[in-house]
Design an enzyme around this catalytic site. Structure first.
Site, PDB file in Angstrom:
ATOM      1  N   CYS A 204       2.202   4.999  14.968  1.00 56.66           N
ATOM      2  CA  CYS A 204       1.856   4.828  13.655  1.00 56.66           C
ATOM      3  C   CYS A 204       1.319   6.124  13.226  1.00 56.66           C
ATOM      4  CB  CYS A 204       0.843   3.890  13.573  1.00 56.66           C
ATOM      5  SG  CYS A 204      -0.143   2.926  12.226  1.00 56.66           S
ATOM      6  N   THR A 205       1.504   6.443  12.459  1.00 62.38           N
ATOM      7  CA  THR A 205       1.056   8.360  12.089  1.00 62.38           C
ATOM      8  C   THR A 205      -0.656   7.819  11.463  1.00 62.38           C
ATOM      9  OG1 THR A 205       1.881   7.641   8.937  1.00 62.38           O
ATOM     10  CG2 THR A 205       2.791   8.646  10.803  1.00 62.38           C
ATOM     11  N   HIS A 206      -1.023   7.146  11.563  1.00 65.90           N
ATOM     12  CA  HIS A 206      -2.223   6.951  11.278  1.00 65.90           C
ATOM     13  C   HIS A 206      -3.055   6.684  12.820  1.00 65.90           C
ATOM     14  CE1 HIS A 206      -1.816   4.547   7.360  1.00 65.90           C
ATOM     15  NE2 HIS A 206      -3.658   5.200   6.837  1.00 65.90           N
TER      16      HIS A 206
ATOM     17  N   CYS B  68       6.898   7.615   7.966  1.00 64.75           N
ATOM     18  CA  CYS B  68       5.690   5.706   8.351  1.00 64.75           C
ATOM     19  C   CYS B  68       6.827   5.928   9.564  1.00 64.75           C
ATOM     20  CB  CYS B  68       5.773   5.753   7.084  1.00 64.75           C
ATOM     21  SG  CYS B  68       5.408   3.846   6.739  1.00 64.75           S
ATOM     22  N   ASN B  69       6.075   4.996   9.802  1.00 67.82           N
ATOM     23  CA  ASN B  69       7.194   4.322  11.129  1.00 67.82           C
ATOM     24  C   ASN B  69       7.101   2.548  10.179  1.00 67.82           C
ATOM     25  OD1 ASN B  69       7.012   5.415  14.124  1.00 67.82           O
ATOM     26  ND2 ASN B  69       4.791   6.221  12.742  1.00 67.82           N
ATOM     27  N   THR B  70       5.967   2.673  10.005  1.00 68.73           N
ATOM     28  CA  THR B  70       6.751   1.169   9.230  1.00 68.73           C
ATOM     29  C   THR B  70       7.872   1.140   7.905  1.00 68.73           C
ATOM     30  OG1 THR B  70       4.266   0.733   9.566  1.00 68.73           O
ATOM     31  CG2 THR B  70       5.995  -1.050   8.185  1.00 68.73           C
TER      32      THR B  70
ATOM     33  N   TYR C 259       1.675  -0.498   4.294  1.00 72.65           N
ATOM     34  CA  TYR C 259       3.044  -1.336   3.985  1.00 72.65           C
ATOM     35  C   TYR C 259       3.327  -2.108   5.598  1.00 72.65           C
ATOM     36  CZ  TYR C 259       5.372   2.216   1.168  1.00 72.65           C
ATOM     37  OH  TYR C 259       5.701   2.466  -0.817  1.00 72.65           O
ATOM     38  N   GLY C 260       2.326  -1.928   6.454  1.00 73.29           N
ATOM     39  CA  GLY C 260       1.960  -2.792   7.874  1.00 73.29           C
ATOM     40  C   GLY C 260       2.180  -4.090   8.131  1.00 73.29           C
TER      41      GLY C 260
ATOM     42  N   GLU D 198      -8.178   4.405   7.522  1.00 72.41           N
ATOM     43  CA  GLU D 198      -8.005   4.613   5.781  1.00 72.41           C
ATOM     44  C   GLU D 198      -9.813   4.269   4.688  1.00 72.41           C
ATOM     45  OE1 GLU D 198      -5.820   4.523   3.549  1.00 72.41           O
ATOM     46  OE2 GLU D 198      -4.018   4.886   4.606  1.00 72.41           O
TER      47      GLU D 198
ATOM     48  N   ASP E 285       4.826   8.939   2.993  1.00 71.18           N
ATOM     49  CA  ASP E 285       4.434   7.597   3.534  1.00 71.18           C
ATOM     50  C   ASP E 285       3.880   6.518   3.116  1.00 71.18           C
ATOM     51  OD1 ASP E 285       2.856   6.659   6.029  1.00 71.18           O
ATOM     52  OD2 ASP E 285       0.802   7.444   5.698  1.00 71.18           O
TER      53      ASP E 285
HETATM   54  N1  DGL Z   1       1.805   4.825   8.341  1.00 73.81           N
HETATM   55  C1  DGL Z   1       1.923   3.246   8.946  1.00 73.81           C
HETATM   56  C2  DGL Z   1       2.882   3.834   9.958  1.00 73.81           C
HETATM   57  O1  DGL Z   1       3.461   5.168  10.638  1.00 73.81           O
HETATM   58  C3  DGL Z   1       1.595   2.794   8.522  1.00 73.81           C
HETATM   59  C4  DGL Z   1      -0.107   2.027   7.227  1.00 73.81           C
HETATM   60  C5  DGL Z   1       0.437   1.348   6.806  1.00 73.81           C
HETATM   61  O2  DGL Z   1       0.199   0.073   7.452  1.00 73.81           O
HETATM   62  O3  DGL Z   1       1.009   1.214   5.832  1.00 73.81           O
HETATM   63  O4  DGL Z   1       3.706   2.447  10.319  1.00 73.81           O
END
Ligand code: DGL
Length: 275
Positions: free
Chosen positions: A193-195, A74-76, A43-44, A159, A11
């Site tokens: 999104c995993t968060h 991680c979805n992104t 990363y988003g 975060e 992730d």
């Molecule tokens: N974990 C990322 C997701 O699932 C989001 C966090 C990020 O923006 O890095 O999309």
């Protein structure tokens, strides 16, 4: 005989721990190696090229550490890098290894969840602008109507451990109200999104009773278990000593502290570089 290794879980930072937690609870017998690229998260908001380059480096790191199978939790990264890694990089890096994402297992469940067949996806700007959820849903369930909502402040709230604060209410309410005004027929909202599972309490506060919230972790875990049943040749390459190791590209102390919020336990973390 090929060398055995742990399941790699990647992730951009902490979010993938919500997926790792569900996978490990469902399949505790396996070894896991978690890598969070905290030094370069989030990363988003990053471009396609950057997310692809960072994710490719992370996958190579986990391959070098011996993982025969890597989950992009991680979805992104799944939205912007998975396809290119699977199609372009894997044949050159090692065609016998596998990299899987979180979007497809999530999409596979969607049709059975929604009665109205109107679904909302909540995600980072990168995930939503990639259109990955809409594309996958259109392929599998063309009758489903999809609306995406980018929620760029939600990851920083998690975060920074502000997900329970009154400030979080403002940003959660804003996006929930907006997506439901764009399509009032939505009856299922996907946490893409995993968060976001950490914001579940706040999100539910602003959801009408007829709208269900869908969290992907459990389904990614089930999907992985089914994958390993279908692919015994991969299952045989995975170590089953119930050991977990955690790597971060940032401060191990900070990772360990924040991870305890996600996992409800203390962990040992090692610092690595991946560029
Ligand atoms: N974990 C990322 C997701 O699932 C989001 C966090 C990020 O923006 O890095 O999309």
């Amino acid at each position: 005989m090929q060398k055995k290794g742990p399941i790699g879980i990647f992730d951009s930072g902490y979010g993938g721990l919500t997926i790792f937690d569900k996978i490990q609870k469902r399949m505790p017998e396996y070894d896991y190696l978690y890598l969070g690229d905290n030094a370069r998260a989030p990363y988003g908001t990053r471009s396609f090229d950057t997310v692809y380059r960072f994710t490719r480096q992370a996958v190579i790191k986990l391959f070098d550490a011996g993982c025969p199978l890597v989950i992009l939790a991680c979805n992104t990264a799944s939205a912007k890098a998975l396809r290119t890694i699977q199609q372009k990089d894997l044949p050159l890096l090692d065609p016998s290894r596998r990299v899987l994402g979180v979007i497809r297992p999530t999409v596979e469940k969607i049709d059975s969840l929604s009665k109205s067949k109107h679904i909302g996806i909540l995600g980072t700007a990168g995930t939503i602008s990639s259109g990955s959820y809409s594309i996958e849903i259109a392929k599998m369930f063309p009758h489903i109507h999809v609306v995406g909502e980018a929620c760029p402040m939600w990851v920083p709230l998690v975060e920074n451990n502000e997900y329970n604060s009154p400030g979080a209410d403002y940003f959660v309410k804003k996006h929930i109200e907006h997506i439901l005004s764009v399509d009032p027929e939505i009856d299922t909202l996907v946490l893409g999104c995993t968060h976001y599972p950490l914001l579940t309490g706040k999100i539910k506060k602003y959801l009408p009773d007829n709208v269900t919230l869908f969290s992907q972790g459990e389904h990614v875990a089930i999907s992985l278990e089914e994958y390993l049943t279908r692919h015994p040749e991969m299952d045989e390459r995975l170590i089953k000593n119930e050991e977990c190791h955690f790597l971060t590209t940032e401060s191990p102390e900070k990772f360990s502290e924040t991870a305890s919020v996600f996992l409800n336990r203390n962990i040992n973390v090692e610092k690595v570089t991946i560029d």
